[in-house]
Scaffold this motif. Structure first.
Motif, PDB file in Angstrom:
ATOM      1  N   THR A 235       0.845  -1.193   0.000  1.00 47.73           N
ATOM      2  CA  THR A 235       0.000   0.000   0.000  1.00 47.73           C
ATOM      3  C   THR A 235       0.881   1.244   0.000  1.00 47.73           C
ATOM      4  OG1 THR A 235      -1.846   1.051   1.174  1.00 47.73           O
ATOM      5  CG2 THR A 235      -0.305  -0.208   2.543  1.00 47.73           C
ATOM      6  N   ASP A 236       0.353   2.385   0.486  1.00 45.95           N
ATOM      7  CA  ASP A 236       1.124   3.627   0.384  1.00 45.95           C
ATOM      8  C   ASP A 236       1.601   4.142   1.734  1.00 45.95           C
ATOM      9  OD1 ASP A 236      -1.355   4.302   1.332  1.00 45.95           O
ATOM     10  OD2 ASP A 236      -1.702   5.950  -0.067  1.00 45.95           O
ATOM     11  N   VAL A 237       1.581   3.293   2.770  1.00 44.99           N
ATOM     12  CA  VAL A 237       2.125   3.669   4.090  1.00 44.99           C
ATOM     13  C   VAL A 237       2.980   2.503   4.608  1.00 44.99           C
ATOM     14  CG1 VAL A 237       0.398   5.359   4.862  1.00 44.99           C
ATOM     15  CG2 VAL A 237      -0.091   2.922   5.090  1.00 44.99           C
ATOM     16  N   ASP A 238       3.796   2.789   5.639  1.00 45.20           N
ATOM     17  CA  ASP A 238       4.739   1.777   6.155  1.00 45.20           C
ATOM     18  C   ASP A 238       4.065   0.708   7.017  1.00 45.20           C
ATOM     19  OD1 ASP A 238       6.848   3.126   4.940  1.00 45.20           O
ATOM     20  OD2 ASP A 238       7.312   4.318   6.734  1.00 45.20           O
ATOM     21  N   GLY A 239       3.023   0.093   6.534  1.00 43.54           N
ATOM     22  CA  GLY A 239       2.361  -0.961   7.297  1.00 43.54           C
ATOM     23  C   GLY A 239       1.152  -0.428   8.032  1.00 43.54           C
ATOM     24  N   VAL A 240       0.708  -1.183   9.041  1.00 39.88           N
ATOM     25  CA  VAL A 240      -0.405  -0.716   9.865  1.00 39.88           C
ATOM     26  C   VAL A 240       0.189   0.269  10.873  1.00 39.88           C
ATOM     27  CG1 VAL A 240      -2.247  -1.358  11.453  1.00 39.88           C
ATOM     28  CG2 VAL A 240      -1.609  -2.929   9.601  1.00 39.88           C
ATOM     29  N   LEU A 241      -0.404   1.448  10.944  1.00 40.86           N
ATOM     30  CA  LEU A 241       0.126   2.492  11.819  1.00 40.86           C
ATOM     31  C   LEU A 241      -0.718   2.598  13.093  1.00 40.86           C
ATOM     32  CD1 LEU A 241       0.739   5.240   9.082  1.00 40.86           C
ATOM     33  CD2 LEU A 241       2.279   3.405   9.799  1.00 40.86           C
ATOM     34  N   ARG A 246      -3.718  10.397   8.250  1.00 36.64           N
ATOM     35  CA  ARG A 246      -4.345  11.591   7.674  1.00 36.64           C
ATOM     36  C   ARG A 246      -4.871  12.481   8.797  1.00 36.64           C
ATOM     37  NH1 ARG A 246      -8.234   8.066   4.066  1.00 36.64           N
ATOM     38  NH2 ARG A 246      -8.204   7.091   6.119  1.00 36.64           N
ATOM     39  N   ILE A 247      -5.085  11.901   9.979  1.00 37.07           N
ATOM     40  CA  ILE A 247      -5.542  12.692  11.123  1.00 37.07           C
ATOM     41  C   ILE A 247      -4.343  13.074  11.992  1.00 37.07           C
ATOM     42  CG2 ILE A 247      -6.982  12.672  13.207  1.00 37.07           C
ATOM     43  CD1 ILE A 247      -8.756  10.613  11.829  1.00 37.07           C
ATOM     44  N   GLU A 248      -3.414  12.121  12.184  1.00 41.40           N
ATOM     45  CA  GLU A 248      -2.277  12.359  13.088  1.00 41.40           C
ATOM     46  C   GLU A 248      -0.969  11.994  12.374  1.00 41.40           C
ATOM     47  OE1 GLU A 248      -1.565  13.691  16.354  1.00 41.40           O
ATOM     48  OE2 GLU A 248       0.236  13.406  15.153  1.00 41.40           O
ATOM     49  N   PRO A 249      -0.255  13.014  11.902  1.00 34.12           N
ATOM     50  CA  PRO A 249       0.976  12.745  11.138  1.00 34.12           C
ATOM     51  C   PRO A 249       2.047  12.026  11.955  1.00 34.12           C
ATOM     52  CG  PRO A 249       0.370  15.083  11.067  1.00 34.12           C
ATOM     53  CD  PRO A 249      -0.553  14.435  12.034  1.00 34.12           C
ATOM     54  N   LYS A 250       1.941  12.040  13.284  1.00 38.83           N
ATOM     55  CA  LYS A 250       2.949  11.353  14.102  1.00 38.83           C
ATOM     56  C   LYS A 250       2.669   9.847  14.246  1.00 38.83           C
ATOM     57  CE  LYS A 250       3.141  14.094  17.828  1.00 38.83           C
ATOM     58  NZ  LYS A 250       2.715  15.466  18.019  1.00 38.83           N
ATOM     59  N   ALA A 251       1.634   9.357  13.573  1.00 35.04           N
ATOM     60  CA  ALA A 251       1.319   7.921  13.630  1.00 35.04           C
ATOM     61  C   ALA A 251       2.571   7.121  13.255  1.00 35.04           C
ATOM     62  CB  ALA A 251       0.189   7.601  12.650  1.00 35.04           C
ATOM     63  N   PHE A 252       2.816   6.021  13.981  1.00 31.03           N
ATOM     64  CA  PHE A 252       4.021   5.226  13.696  1.00 31.03           C
ATOM     65  C   PHE A 252       3.644   3.796  13.327  1.00 31.03           C
ATOM     66  CE2 PHE A 252       3.162   5.512  18.229  1.00 31.03           C
ATOM     67  CZ  PHE A 252       3.080   4.181  18.611  1.00 31.03           C
ATOM     68  N   SER A 253       4.577   3.136  12.642  1.00 30.87           N
ATOM     69  CA  SER A 253       4.315   1.795  12.136  1.00 30.87           C
ATOM     70  C   SER A 253       4.416   0.771  13.264  1.00 30.87           C
ATOM     71  CB  SER A 253       5.341   1.515  11.046  1.00 30.87           C
ATOM     72  OG  SER A 253       5.297   0.176  10.686  1.00 30.87           O
ATOM     73  N   GLY A 269     -12.508   0.733  11.771  1.00 25.21           N
ATOM     74  CA  GLY A 269     -12.318   1.860  10.873  1.00 25.21           C
ATOM     75  C   GLY A 269     -10.936   2.103  10.302  1.00 25.21           C
ATOM     76  N   ALA A 270      -9.884   1.332  10.673  1.00 27.04           N
ATOM     77  CA  ALA A 270      -8.570   1.599  10.075  1.00 27.04           C
ATOM     78  C   ALA A 270      -8.616   1.197   8.604  1.00 27.04           C
ATOM     79  CB  ALA A 270      -7.480   0.822  10.812  1.00 27.04           C
ATOM     80  N   LYS A 271      -8.584   2.189   7.738  1.00 29.58           N
ATOM     81  CA  LYS A 271      -8.863   1.962   6.317  1.00 29.58           C
ATOM     82  C   LYS A 271      -7.833   1.059   5.639  1.00 29.58           C
ATOM     83  CE  LYS A 271      -9.533   4.255   1.936  1.00 29.58           C
ATOM     84  NZ  LYS A 271      -8.590   4.864   1.023  1.00 29.58           N
ATOM     85  N   VAL A 317      -5.211   3.561  17.878  1.00 30.28           N
ATOM     86  CA  VAL A 317      -6.477   4.282  18.003  1.00 30.28           C
ATOM     87  C   VAL A 317      -7.082   4.381  16.618  1.00 30.28           C
ATOM     88  CG1 VAL A 317      -7.536   6.495  18.623  1.00 30.28           C
ATOM     89  CG2 VAL A 317      -5.571   5.669  19.933  1.00 30.28           C
ATOM     90  N   SER A 318      -8.371   4.050  16.491  1.00 29.82           N
ATOM     91  CA  SER A 318      -9.000   4.182  15.171  1.00 29.82           C
ATOM     92  C   SER A 318     -10.331   4.903  15.311  1.00 29.82           C
ATOM     93  CB  SER A 318      -9.188   2.805  14.539  1.00 29.82           C
ATOM     94  OG  SER A 318     -10.082   2.058  15.320  1.00 29.82           O
ATOM     95  N   THR A 319     -10.869   5.338  14.175  1.00 32.91           N
ATOM     96  CA  THR A 319     -12.135   6.081  14.205  1.00 32.91           C
ATOM     97  C   THR A 319     -13.080   5.526  13.145  1.00 32.91           C
ATOM     98  OG1 THR A 319     -11.200   7.628  12.622  1.00 32.91           O
ATOM     99  CG2 THR A 319     -11.187   8.323  14.919  1.00 32.91           C
ATOM    100  N   ILE A 320     -14.353   5.598  13.446  1.00 33.93           N
ATOM    101  CA  ILE A 320     -15.384   5.313  12.434  1.00 33.93           C
ATOM    102  C   ILE A 320     -16.235   6.564  12.343  1.00 33.93           C
ATOM    103  CG2 ILE A 320     -17.286   3.821  11.719  1.00 33.93           C
ATOM    104  CD1 ILE A 320     -16.347   1.687  13.507  1.00 33.93           C
ATOM    105  N   ARG A 321     -16.403   7.059  11.137  1.00 37.36           N
ATOM    106  CA  ARG A 321     -17.229   8.256  10.969  1.00 37.36           C
ATOM    107  C   ARG A 321     -18.651   7.866  10.593  1.00 37.36           C
ATOM    108  NH1 ARG A 321     -13.617  12.717  10.336  1.00 37.36           N
ATOM    109  NH2 ARG A 321     -11.525  11.885  10.100  1.00 37.36           N
TER     110      ARG A 321
END
Ligand code: ADP
Ligand code: ASP
Ligand code: MG
Length: 372
Positions: A235-241, A246-253, A269-271, A317-321
């Motif tokens: 995908t386009d990120v370093d794994g599951v963060l 997109r909400i928290e740029p400090k999210a880490f892998s 909700g983790a897309k 932490v995840s969110t569902i809108r």
């Protein structure tokens, strides 16, 4: 027998000719490092599924204007044509363009039909939105061939069988297993199989989709029924963060997750993963890796029975809108047995999935969280 690796590339990883070249090089490296059979599951080119949905909306508009959805289709066609031209020589270009022609014709007829009837059934909607993968797979297989790797594209409607719950169909694993064995399972293991993600067929042969982001699930369905050594989701990120970047740029892998943790995150909700992705792998304990196409050297996330959880420490932490809280309250509920059962069976009767439940200790209210 050589090990089987199933790799899935999402829309962002196949969004342009350049990105598709990246995919070819990642799979080429994997072939060197891990010789054996490689199956590549692909999504539609990035954004295409959303554009097909927008074309349906245009066709369904109160006064549909045939020029609008047709123009959207022409733009999509141009994008695929340009992508293909940048990837292959003239001869292969002509061959693949001819292969795609019937897909475009069907799409145009379906959208014209929707505009004429002012109606789009879930089945018709699936037929339209599932076309993106039928367009991307032949283009990506051609890109592999033009880079010198034998490759062939496969339409998953040939072997993934579901019920007729269009929009988010349920897989019939027994039927799928025997169909895969008779088709994809018989293919030359030295030829890369490029398989359409997201789509499947109902018992009646209609196209059904596995839900948005369903290509993840396609990869693990195949990995599960074919007994893969591993499934890789690129995908386009370093794994599951740790949370949505997109909400928290400090999210880490997160280097390691259990199937259960990953399943919880996807469900809530983790897309990055389709909620059902882990299921086909759990029983056989097939490991799942999430990797970044743009940074293949990053180790990403390994999902298996193991985890590196520290007790008492929050992992993610995840969110569902777009959810609603329904609160049912009244003094008549105090001490009356069976109220909760009646509430939930009423919701079940109309196919409403309950996300969360709480009950006040006084028994005067029951809250449920449901999709808006
Ligand atoms: P693909 O096209 O590869 O299927 P998606 O867009 O479906 O990719 O999923 C990847 C995206 O999911 C990331 O770009 C990121 O913005 C989003 N995302 C949300 N939550 C998470 C999370 N916890 N970990 C990683 N990515 C997340
Ligand atoms: N193309 C589909 C979607 O956008 C499936 C996928 O990408 O996984 O939902
Ligand atoms: Mg996805």
């Amino acid at each position: 027998m050589d090990a089987l690796i199933v790799s899935k590339f999402g829309g962002s990883s196949v969004a342009s000719a350049d990105r598709i070249r990246g995919v070819v090089s990642i799979v080429g490296d994997a072939l060197q490092r891990e010789p054996g059979r490689h199956i590549v599951v692909v999504s539609a080119l990035g954004g295409v599924t959303d554009q097909l949905i927008a074309a349906i909306d245009a066709a369904l508009a109160p006064q549909p204007d045939a020029r609008k959805h047709r123009a959207m289709l022409v733009a999509l066609q141009q994008r695929h044509e340009d992508t293909l031209r940048a990837l292959v020589g003239q001869e292969a270009f002509t061959v693949v363009m001819a292969r795609l022609e019937p897909v475009w014709n069907t799409l145009r007829e379906l959208l014209d039909g929707i505009a004429l009837l002012h109606e789009c059934s879930p089945r018709t909607r699936d037929a339209v939105i599932g076309s993106g993968e039928r367009l991307s797979a032949p283009i990506i297989a051609a890109a592999f061939r033009s880079a010198g790797h034998p490759a062939e594209d496969w339409d998953a409607t040939q072997f993934i069988r579901t019920n007729a719950a269009h929009g988010e169909a349920t897989v019939d694993f027994d039927e799928t297993r025997s169909r895969v064995a008779a088709t994809l399972g018989q293919a030359d293991p030295n030829t890369i199989a490029v398989v359409t993600g997201f789509i499947a067929a109902t018992p009646g042969g209609a196209l059904a989709t596995l839900g948005r982001s369903g290509s993840d699930y396609t990869a693990t369905i195949l990995g599960g029924v074919m007994g893969a050594a591993r499934v890789d989701i690129w995908t386009d990120v370093d794994g599951v963060l740790s949370t949505d970047p997109r909400i928290e740029p400090k999210a880490f892998s997160l280097p390691q997750l259990s199937y259960r943790e990953a399943g919880e995150m996807a469900y809530f909700g983790a897309k990055v993963l389709h909620p059902r992705t882990m299921r086909p792998l759990i029983e056989a304990g097939i490991p799942l890796r999430i990797k970044n196409t743009m940074r293949p050297q990053h180790e990403g996330t390994l999902i298996s029975h193991q985890t590196d959880t520290t007790p008492g420490q929050v992992r993610a932490v995840s969110t569902i809108r777009d959810v609603s809280v329904i609160m049912l309250e009244g003094s008549g509920m105090v001490g009356v047995p069976g109220i909760a059962a009646r509430v939930f069976s009423a919701l079940a009767q109309v196919d409403i999935n309950v996300l969360m439940i709480s009950q006040a200790s006084s028994e005067q209210s029951i809250c449920t969280v449901v999709h808006k």
